[in-house]
Enzyme design. Structure first.
Site, short mmCIF file in Angstrom:
data_model
loop_
_atom_site.label_atom_id
_atom_site.label_comp_id
_atom_site.label_asym_id
_atom_site.label_seq_id
_atom_site.Cartn_x
_atom_site.Cartn_y
_atom_site.Cartn_z
CB SER A 1 -0.94 0.01 1.20
OG SER A 1 -0.22 -0.01 2.41
CE LYS B 1 -3.01 1.19 5.13
NZ LYS B 1 -2.87 0.68 3.76
#
Length: 805
Positions: free
Chosen positions: A711, A754
């Site tokens: 990611s 996140k």
């Protein structure tokens, strides 16, 4: 008839009513009289010359009843003697002479009536002899099987040929009901009297035969019991002489009684197995090596709560109320839990509570530590009024820990499932399988295969524990699993579970949890009161931001407990006024600040980009640094990166090169080292020379922390693009997304953690994959969505427009 010398009949005679029986003409019987009417009748009889009296029976049936309350037939006899007894009682000696009939009652005190003898009808002698022969044969049969028939009376009956006398003798010897005696007594046809007696005798023979069979069976059983008793007593004495335990039989009998009470509640296999082991123990000497192990087995399996269930019916309102009471936020997980139990309640209400449909899916709460996975299971157990059994699976390698050890092994014990049922004392507790993602395979077996049998509704109806050696029904148990990393759970197990994600808490949610739950609970644990200490909102906020770094609130609870311990000590040593915990004096109660988020940089820098990462304790902001040095076009990677992250860096580097080659990115050629010839001729190197004359060093700080995952692809590519174009990257923008060689931005996981990390660190804008934006934004807390400007991107070229200045 023996009445010729007593004058003409009918005549008036005193009447005595006997309570329980008919008297017969041949009898000489003593009678005890105490009631007034009968005493006056006796006086009248004694005053008469012939001393005659008529004795009848009180009636108990509808046959022959009249308004007098006694039968209209009886015996005419004479009082031979009268003796006075104490308390007004009289004893008479009575001799019966003939059967008689009461025609009418002439006076009631004393009772007197008109009496006439019962005259027998003529009869056929040959026919009567034949009937008598049959009757006497039946009487001999009765005598052979009955102990109540006198031998002398049988002899008298055999010697007489007079039918009425024979009938009277037989009727007196057989236990007749009053209505039967009345019918035979009043009958003046000898043949009918004898035929009725034949039927009665045959019924008596059948009754005596049945009684004899029953007595034989009872005596046989008693002899068997007595034999066992004497043998056991002998065995006890032998064991006593040998130093044995006399109380062993009492214990075995107690085990048998317990087993019989549970027989209807357990399966047939379980009953047979336990019964077999009890019988085996009874044959063993107490000093045998296996006796103690076998006794432990029997005592343990008899403690399994067969047939015991928590009876509280499902109520989703109660479940929802308990979840809201015990947990703040977690709206999605709580909603899914309520839906799960709503299905079970609906099935129960519609009569399908025992069907397999009611077993449902196994719930698995997954998420970072400390976010409330196990406490959610506690709340469910509390709402359902069921016991909670917690089985920690972390590091479990031995399959026998779950299934039990075979009894052939030394130190064998049942598995944790059976032990949990015993501890819960019910067959439908809430069982929490904690850390199901941390089980491991070893040479001791595969625990996940046992968990398949435990969790699969089609199999756990007949779960067999090796120690008990019989099947147990686990279908009514509510299983709830917890995990941190779903990917670590074996695939077959994942297929049987439905996963509910327990996400990280936002800072404001943690503040509310601390205020409503943690502080009051810890005050109670430490013996403190609200009047002795208070926390300011700024202190709680600083605790969350500076002293803890987690997705949940476990460390926050520890920090609060640490403060309260010091406060408790100060109160005991130097009592003082209420302690105020603020952001200014917080350092007096705790050590130095431990954690600080990498806040957003106000100033943009070349080669420095903010990436977003998911960790086991929640989200985090990664500073990705890129530096160019003179070299030969190499790429150096540092920061304890995993293989997937290294590959992402190589992909990003290749794609950035392709953008430079295609002219999308323009390299600042002044930054490329010149050769001596180029310096002499003042020639600028071409953009393609950047690959041959510069090395790129990519670093992710906090090198001691392992990092992996795809990611960070667009963040790495942004750092490289900023470095090679010598353009500054914005410091208030963070990003996450996987990058392909074609420049596509692919979706990632852990979006909520996140974005919370970006929000905590003060970022203004966040770039996320477009697919994540379309499908996951409804799970993001409103507080985070309001505090961040979130941009969906599907290609890397879009990222460059937001990042590079």
């Amino acid at each position: 008839m023996q009445l010729e010398r007593y004058g003409e009949f009918p005549k008036t005679l005193p009447v005595i009513v006997e309570e329980d029986m008919f008297l017969y003409p041949f009898m000489i019987a003593p009678l005890f009289v105490s009631d007034e009417e009968n005493l006056k009748a006796i006086e009248v009889a004694m005053e008469s010359q012939d001393k005659l009296v008529f004795i009848t029976a009180s009636k108990t049936s509808m046959l022959g009843e009249s308004d007098t309350g006694f039968y209209d037939v009886g015996v005419i006899g004479v009082i031979m003697r009268r003796v006075a007894l104490p308390e007004g009682r009289v004893k008479i000696l009575f001799q019966g002479l003939s059967r008689g009939r009461l025609l009418n009652v002439e006076s009631k005190m004393p009772l007197q009536g008109k009496i006439e003898p019962i005259i027998s009808l003529p009869f056929d002698v040959a026919r009567i002899e034949a009937i008598l022969a049959v009757l006497k044969e039946r009487l001999r049969n009765l005598y052979n099987i009955s102990q109540n028939f006198p031998q002398d009376l049988l002899k008298s009956i055999n010697e007489t040929m007079e039918p009425n006398r024979a009938a009277d003798l037989i009727a007196s010897a057989i236990r007749l009901k009053k209505d039967q005696a009345y019918k035979i007594f009043k009958e003046n046809n000898p043949e009918e009297r004898l035929l009725s007696l034949i039927e009665i005798v045959m019924e008596e023979i059948r009754a005596q035969q049945i009684q004899k069979e029953i007595k034989t069976k009872v005596n046989s059983q008693m002899e068997k019991v007595n034999k066992e008793y004497f043998l056991k007593e002998q065995l006890k004495q032998i064991q006593k002489e040998l130093g044995g335990d006399v109380g062993k039989d009492a214990e075995i009998e107690e085990y048998r009684q317990k087993l019989e009470k549970l027989k209807n509640k357990m399966s047939q296999d379980a009953y047979k197995e336990i019964s077999k082991q009890i019988a085996k123990l009874s044959r063993m000497h107490q000093d045998s090596a296996d006796a103690n192990l076998l006794q432990n087995y029997i005592e343990l399996v008899l403690e399994i709560p067969f047939g015991l269930f928590a009876q509280k019916p499902l109520n989703i309102d109660g479940v929802e109320k308990q979840l809201n009471k015990d947990h703040f936020a977690l709206e999605k997980p709580k909603e899914r839990i309520v839906e799960y139990f709503a299905v079970r309640e609906l099935l129960a209400l519609r009569g399908k509570g025992n069907n397999n449909e009611n077993k449902g899916t196994i719930l698995c709460f997954y998420g970072p530590p400390g976010v409330g996975k196990t406490s959610l299971a506690n709340s469910i157990a509390t709402a359902l009024k069921r016991k909670l059994v917690r089985i920690a699976l972390g590091g479990l390698e031995d399959v026998n820990e779950l299934r039990g050890h075979r009894r052939t092994y030394i130190g064998a014990m049942p598995g944790r499932i059976v032990q949990g049922l015993i501890d819960a004392k019910e067959m439908n507790p809430v069982v929490v399988l904690d850390e199901i993602d941390k089980i491991h395979n070893s040479f001791r077996g595969d625990p996940s295969s046992v968990l398949l049998e435990i969790l699969d509704p089609e199999q756990n109806k007949e779960f067999r524990d090796y120690y008990t050696n019989f099947d147990l029904d686990l279908s009514q148990v509510i299983f709830i699993a917890t995990a941190n990393d779903v990917s670590a759970i074996p695939a077959p197990l994942r297929d049987r579970m439905e996963f509910i994600n327990i996400n990280s808490y936002t800072p404001s949610q943690k503040e509310q949890i601390a205020k409503k739950y943690l502080i009051p609970q810890e005050l109670k644990k430490h013996g403190l009161q609200n009047s002795e200490i208070s926390f300011s909102p700024s202190a709680v906020k600083m605790l969350i931001e500076k002293y803890t770094r987690e997705a949940g609130v476990r460390n926050l609870r520890r920090r609060i407990a640490q403060i309260l311990r010091k406060v408790a000590k100060n109160i005991l040593q130097s009592p003082q006024e209420k302690v105020q915990i603020t952001s200014k004096n917080l350092h007096e109660f705790l050590d130095k600040i431990v954690f600080e988020f990498e806040n957003a940089n106000k100033n943009a820098e070349v080669g420095l980009v903010n990436g977003l990462a998911w960790t086991s304790v929640g989200g985090d902001v990664l500073k990705i640094e890129a530096l160019k040095i003179k070299g030969k076009g190499g790429l150096n990677l540092t920061g304890n990166l995993g293989d997937v992250m290294k590959e992402s860096a190589k992909i990003a580097y290749s794609y950035v090169k392709s953008l430079i080659d295609s002219g999308v990115l323009k390299v600042d050629c002044k930054l490329i080292p010149q050769t001596p010839k180029e310096k002499e001729e003042n020639i600028q190197p071409s953009a393609s020379e950047v690959y041959n004359r510069l090395d790129v060093h990519l670093h992710v700080p906090e090198g001691a922390t392992p990092k992996d995952g795809p990611s960070a692809g667009i963040a790495i590519a942004s750092a490289l693009a900023s470095l090679l174009t010598n353009k500054k990257a914005r410091g208030d923008v963070a990003m996450t997304g996987e990058l392909t060689l074609r420049g596509k931005v692919l979706p990632i996981g852990g979006l909520q953690e996140k974005l919370i990390a970006a929000y905590k660190s003060g970022m203004k804008e966040v770039l996320i994959p477009k697919k994540n934006f379309e499908r996951d934004m409804d799970e993001i807390p409103q507080e985070v969505r309001d505090g961040l400007k979130i941009h969906p991107v599907s290609e890397f070229k879009e990222v460059l427009r937001f990042v590079l200045k």
